[in-house]
Scaffold this active site. Sequence first.
Site, mmCIF file in Angstrom:
data_model
loop_
_atom_site.group_PDB
_atom_site.id
_atom_site.type_symbol
_atom_site.label_atom_id
_atom_site.label_comp_id
_atom_site.label_asym_id
_atom_site.label_seq_id
_atom_site.Cartn_x
_atom_site.Cartn_y
_atom_site.Cartn_z
ATOM 1 N N HIS A 15 0.837 -1.199 0.000
ATOM 2 C CA HIS A 15 0.000 0.000 0.000
ATOM 3 C C HIS A 15 0.871 1.248 0.000
ATOM 4 C CE1 HIS A 15 -0.328 1.058 4.620
ATOM 5 N NE2 HIS A 15 0.896 0.839 4.249
ATOM 6 N N CYS A 34 5.268 5.184 5.258
ATOM 7 C CA CYS A 34 4.089 4.604 4.603
ATOM 8 C C CYS A 34 3.612 5.460 3.423
ATOM 9 C CB CYS A 34 2.946 4.390 5.596
ATOM 10 S SG CYS A 34 3.035 2.787 6.455
ATOM 11 N N HIS A 40 5.006 -0.114 -0.529
ATOM 12 C CA HIS A 40 5.782 -1.012 0.346
ATOM 13 C C HIS A 40 4.787 -2.034 0.890
ATOM 14 C CE1 HIS A 40 3.925 1.884 2.967
ATOM 15 N NE2 HIS A 40 3.916 0.936 3.878
ATOM 16 N N HIS A 42 3.215 -4.944 3.838
ATOM 17 C CA HIS A 42 3.049 -5.345 5.238
ATOM 18 C C HIS A 42 2.594 -6.799 5.282
ATOM 19 C CE1 HIS A 42 3.425 -1.394 7.146
ATOM 20 N NE2 HIS A 42 2.726 -0.897 6.133
ATOM 21 N N ASP A 80 -4.723 -10.642 -0.576
ATOM 22 C CA ASP A 80 -3.406 -11.287 -0.498
ATOM 23 C C ASP A 80 -2.602 -11.103 -1.784
ATOM 24 O OD1 ASP A 80 -1.431 -12.754 0.853
ATOM 25 O OD2 ASP A 80 -2.037 -14.606 -0.147
ATOM 26 N N HIS A 81 -1.354 -10.641 -1.614
ATOM 27 C CA HIS A 81 -0.439 -10.382 -2.735
ATOM 28 C C HIS A 81 -0.993 -9.344 -3.706
ATOM 29 C CE1 HIS A 81 1.549 -13.819 -1.006
ATOM 30 N NE2 HIS A 81 2.617 -13.537 -1.742
ATOM 31 N N GLU A 127 -1.202 -4.532 11.599
ATOM 32 C CA GLU A 127 -0.345 -4.101 10.485
ATOM 33 C C GLU A 127 1.101 -4.492 10.766
ATOM 34 O OE1 GLU A 127 -0.940 -0.417 7.767
ATOM 35 O OE2 GLU A 127 0.434 0.184 9.353
HETATM 36 NI NI NI Z 1 2.579 1.039 5.498
#
Ligand code: NI
Length: 138
Positions: A15, A34, A40, A42, A80-81, A127
């Site tokens: 995200h 972020c 990037h 998580h 996911d992914h 997170e």
């Molecule tokens: Ni982040």
Amino acid sequence: MRISAFRKAHFNAAHRLHISNLNDEENARIFGSCSNPLYHGHNYDMEVKVTGEVDPRTGYLIDLKILKDYIKEHVENVFDHKNINLEVEEFMDEKMNPTAENICYVIWKRLRAVLDEKFELTIRLYETPRNYVEYPAS
Ligand code: NI
């Protein structure tokens, strides 16, 4: 008898936190790393909590296989992914900023739509191992 059952789940996703009418410097001030324009990832962990009355015949609150399948179809397959900003409907076109708060709310909405209304539903989303949110608030 009233009781709660829990199911843990996991997804990896990318995200970027960003407010489009602020410049990169202002976004970095609010969202830190972020706000990286190149995104990037998580490792998100979640706990799905279902509360209600135990069925006196089966002794079950809910068949956890059914809950597992709901989570797979309506959360894991969606997130996911994936790049949340670009690939998850609720966040596309900057409709919503993909903070843990907003992701948690979207997961709750998606599961609430399929879960029998006799159950209460709470989502806890991690997170990082130390940063997590819960919806609805207790
Ligand atoms: Ni982040």
